[in-house]
Design a protein around this motif. Structure first.
Motif, PDB file in Angstrom:
ATOM      1  N   TRP A 187       5.397   8.086 -89.999  1.00  0.00           N
ATOM      2  CA  TRP A 187       6.393   7.016 -90.168  1.00  0.00           C
ATOM      3  C   TRP A 187       7.733   7.581 -90.657  1.00  0.00           C
ATOM      4  CZ3 TRP A 187       1.837   4.455 -93.043  1.00  0.00           C
ATOM      5  CH2 TRP A 187       0.974   3.854 -92.108  1.00  0.00           C
ATOM      6  N   ALA A 188       7.670   8.667 -91.440  1.00  0.00           N
ATOM      7  CA  ALA A 188       8.930   9.278 -91.883  1.00  0.00           C
ATOM      8  C   ALA A 188       9.717   9.774 -90.669  1.00  0.00           C
ATOM      9  CB  ALA A 188       8.643  10.425 -92.851  1.00  0.00           C
ATOM     10  N   GLY A 189       8.998  10.273 -89.668  1.00  0.00           N
ATOM     11  CA  GLY A 189       9.654  10.722 -88.443  1.00  0.00           C
ATOM     12  C   GLY A 189      10.292   9.568 -87.688  1.00  0.00           C
ATOM     13  N   VAL A 190       9.605   8.425 -87.651  1.00  0.00           N
ATOM     14  CA  VAL A 190      10.167   7.248 -86.978  1.00  0.00           C
ATOM     15  C   VAL A 190      11.450   6.818 -87.701  1.00  0.00           C
ATOM     16  CG1 VAL A 190       9.746   4.876 -86.236  1.00  0.00           C
ATOM     17  CG2 VAL A 190       7.851   6.522 -86.260  1.00  0.00           C
ATOM     18  N   ILE A 191      11.418   6.881 -89.054  1.00  0.00           N
ATOM     19  CA  ILE A 191      12.613   6.508 -89.828  1.00  0.00           C
ATOM     20  C   ILE A 191      13.778   7.438 -89.470  1.00  0.00           C
ATOM     21  CG2 ILE A 191      13.592   6.443 -92.159  1.00  0.00           C
ATOM     22  CD1 ILE A 191      10.835   5.456 -93.139  1.00  0.00           C
ATOM     23  N   GLN A 192      13.488   8.736 -89.345  1.00  0.00           N
ATOM     24  CA  GLN A 192      14.565   9.685 -88.980  1.00  0.00           C
ATOM     25  C   GLN A 192      15.189   9.312 -87.642  1.00  0.00           C
ATOM     26  OE1 GLN A 192      12.895  13.623 -89.036  1.00  0.00           O
ATOM     27  NE2 GLN A 192      12.778  13.710 -91.275  1.00  0.00           N
ATOM     28  N   LYS A 193      14.341   8.956 -86.678  1.00  0.00           N
ATOM     29  CA  LYS A 193      14.876   8.614 -85.359  1.00  0.00           C
ATOM     30  C   LYS A 193      15.617   7.283 -85.396  1.00  0.00           C
ATOM     31  CE  LYS A 193      13.573  12.399 -83.726  1.00  0.00           C
ATOM     32  NZ  LYS A 193      14.607  13.436 -83.460  1.00  0.00           N
ATOM     33  N   LEU A 194      15.119   6.347 -86.229  1.00  0.00           N
ATOM     34  CA  LEU A 194      15.845   5.085 -86.432  1.00  0.00           C
ATOM     35  C   LEU A 194      17.256   5.387 -86.929  1.00  0.00           C
ATOM     36  CD1 LEU A 194      13.723   2.519 -88.504  1.00  0.00           C
ATOM     37  CD2 LEU A 194      15.136   1.970 -86.523  1.00  0.00           C
ATOM     38  N   GLU A 195      17.319   6.227 -87.955  1.00  0.00           N
ATOM     39  CA  GLU A 195      18.608   6.476 -88.601  1.00  0.00           C
ATOM     40  C   GLU A 195      19.534   7.302 -87.725  1.00  0.00           C
ATOM     41  OE1 GLU A 195      17.403   7.685 -92.635  1.00  0.00           O
ATOM     42  OE2 GLU A 195      17.853   5.587 -93.141  1.00  0.00           O
TER      43      GLU A 195
END
Ligand code: CA
Ligand code: CA
Ligand code: CA
Length: 635
Positions: A187-195
């Motif tokens: 999920w931290a990776g998804v957050i990075q791509k979101l940002e």
């Protein structure tokens, strides 16, 4: 009981009632007290079990809380009884039992009311009678800013295979080859791509995330004889905890909040058909699941039981290690629906992608929708979108039967996908076939369907679009010789034509991660390779640029998602149609062929939003394997 309610009112700040009562003693004109409570106020139900007969502890278990069957409430000694109370809303029916000395389940000896649990046993039942006088409330106001799900563009994030934002949670399972093992996404990776703005760049405003619940670190046998891990999330062992490979609940909530801050909705995959055999829930409540044996033989779907038989398909186990929920058991159903609700409450998500819909009992879906309407939407003031998976290409009536205001909002349109693959990617038959299919499909479903070309269960779309297309499950051998990226641009351009169709017609277009760059892969698990973030070929980059443009055009021109479609012209290889919502009309042309061709009935003068070219109708030419989206009088 009355005295208790008085004290509840005071604790809740109802001092005005008490004051009015005091005043009335001295002021004959004072108004009578208004002892009303807000609708939904809960009152306690009291339970008792007699002391004696060697009973040292008693727990109350039941469906009074989402986890009431597994955690329960310890009853306290009061006089000659064990006593407990739980809050309930007026009229709520509670199914319950007592657990004596931590091992013996008994009905309430003082209560003759009981109901079958659908699995050969019985539960005591009681109904909360609160005797409240409810205050009149204003009807809920419609929310003019509520999200219109017809404008959603969904992206399927396969969490383990998307982006690795936290190497500390990387852990593989011994004895499992890499394609079927955890690969580090989280999920931290998804957050990075979101940002990084990746999703907005594609016009995406909704994410479908793989199942968030905890799966076990075990090795399971696949249908293909290979060993698998639970990287996909479909083997839940603890429905109440997040998967540690993906992160913590705090990270997951952070992901949802950060998505919301960008106007992006989040849907979780919820797999309610089964759990993994290691689940403590299965060990504590074997009676909540269909037995593996049926009619003196083992009932695995496709091995002893029939995937398609209307009875067997609901009770068969997907594999011999995935116990299948029996939702004819009301306690099992209440727990499972409560668990789905708990994920919504804990994280603030906006919808569910519901797995394997035709394999569960319909009551589960009806109960979930009722509780979403009663408990989630009044607080969110948004519609909670539920899209189901019924893996059927030839049975539209079955898919439709789950769509309606009391059940799913829509389903993945597998029959449309089959036609698009045939006509646009494989180029079998003609565009007349596509037109004929759409003539009945456009208005077939009473909801908002999701349209798609690729997902995690089928061969990657790029291979179906190759010059010599293939889409057999194992073509290219997913294990020994996985297929590679096509060398020429044509397959990417054909996939672009298919995306142009999805983005210019009704329904929620779904992008399966990586299809926006034509990632290669045979059947499961090769269709779930780790997302390629670097080193795109020019053909891959060209496809992504096209999808970015399509996303922007769909966002800026609502006629594409809320308009009515009308066919303009059809040849064997070309197709054109208009999308009009009464405000604006867009003219879409598709050419699946390998030579330049013209479409007819286009506007006299217009601008192609994809190329920014000025075009003149009624005949407009299209390059091989390309699309145009034309608007009149565009600036
Ligand atoms: Ca990781
Ligand atoms: Ca786990
Ligand atoms: Ca089932």
């Amino acid at each position: 009981m009355r005295a208790l309610f008085r004290s509840l009112f005071m604790a809740a700040g109802f001092f005005a009632c008490t004051d009015a009562r005091l005043d009335s003693a001295t002021d004959p004109n004072a108004k009578p007290p208004t002892a009303c409570v807000p609708p939904g106020t809960q009152c306690p139900i009291v339970f008792r079990y007699p002391i004696g007969n060697g009973v040292s502890t008693v727990e109350l278990r039941g469906d009074f809380a989402p986890d009431g069957w597994t955690k329960g409430v310890a009853m306290q000694v009061e006089g000659t009884f064990f006593r407990a109370e739980v809050p309930a809303t007026d009229g709520a029916k509670v199914h319950y039992k007592f657990l004596l000395n931590g091992k013996d389940w008994v009905l309430d000896p003082a209560n003759p009311q009981k109901e079958t649990d659908g699995a050969g046993g019985e539960n005591s039942i009681t109904v909360a009678a609160c005797n409240f006088e409810y205050c009149a409330t204003e009807p809920p106001k419609p929310n003019p800013d509520a999200f219109d799900w017809r404008r959603a563009v969904m992206y399927f994030v396969f969490v383990d295979r998307f982006a690795n934002g936290d190497p500390t949670n990387d852990e593989t399972i011994l004895g499992v080859e890499p394609p079927a093992n955890y690969q580090g996404g989280d999920w931290a990776g998804v957050i990075q791509k979101l940002e990084s703005g990746y999703f907005e760049s594609l016009g995406v405003n909704a994410l479908w995330l793989t199942v968030p619940a905890d799966n076990p670190n075990v090795v399971g046998a696949g249908y293909d004889g290979h060993s698998y891990s639970a990287y996909h999330g479909y083997w839940a062992s603890n429905l109440e905890a997040p998967e540690e490979h993906f992160g913590t609940l705090a990270t997951l909530k952070d992901l949802v909040q950060k998505a919301h801050a960008r106007g992006i909705k989040v849907l979780f995959d919820y797999a309610m058909n089964h759990v993994h055999e290691s689940s403590t829930l299965y060990q504590a409540h074997a009676d909540w699941f269909w037995p593996l044996s049926y009619d003196n033989h083992q009932c695995v779907c496709g091995d002893g039981c029939d995937w398609n038989d209307s009875y067997q398909q609901k009770r068969c186990w997907f594999t011999s290690y995935l116990p299948d929920w029996n939702f004819t058991n009301s306690a099992a159903r209440a727990y499972s629906v409560g668990n789905a609700l708990k994920w919504v409450e804990d994280t603030g998500i906006d919808g569910f992608r519901l797995d394997a819909v035709k394999h569960i009992e319909l009551d589960w879906l009806l109960d979930l929708r009722k509780r979403i309407a009663a408990e989630v939407e009044p607080k969110s003031h948004e519609h909670f979108y539920m899209v189901g998976e019924t893996f059927e290409s030839g049975n539209r009536d079955l898919i439709k039967s789950y769509v309606g205001t009391d059940r799913l909002d829509g389903q993945f349109d597998f029959p449309l996908r089959a036609v698009l693959v045939e006509k646009l990617l494989r180029r079998t038959g003609t565009m007349h076939d596509l037109d004929a299919f759409l003539a009945s499909n456009d208005t077939f479903y009473p909801g908002v369907m999701s349209t798609f070309i690729g997902n995690h269960d089928i061969v990657r779309a790029i291979h179906v679009a190759e010059d010599s297309p293939w889409d057999a499950w194992a073509a290219g051998n997913p294990w020994g010789a996985p297929p590679s990226l096509p060398k020429n641009a044509a397959p990417f351009e054909r996939l672009g034509v298919a995306f142009a169709f999805l983005f210019t017609t009704q329904g929620v277009p779904l992008i399966y991660y990586g299809d926006e760059i034509g990632m290669p892969g045979a059947g499961d698990p090769d269709n779930r390779r780790f997302m390629q973030w670097e080193g795109l070929t020019s053909a891959q980059a060209g496809l992504r640029t096209l999808v970015e443009k399509l996303g922007k055009i769909r966002r800026d021109h609502p006629a594409l998602w809320r308009g009515a479609r009308s066919t303009l012209s059809v040849t064997d290889d070309t197709y054109s149609y208009a999308m009009s919502d009464g405000v604006e009309t867009l003219y879409v042309g598709l050419n699946r062929g390998d030579v330049t061709a013209a479409v007819g009935s286009m506007p006299q003068k217009g601008r192609d939003l994809l190329t920014d070219e000025l075009v003149e109708g009624p005949g407009v030419t299209l390059a091989p394997r390309s699309a145009r989206i034309i608007v009149v009088n565009a600036p």
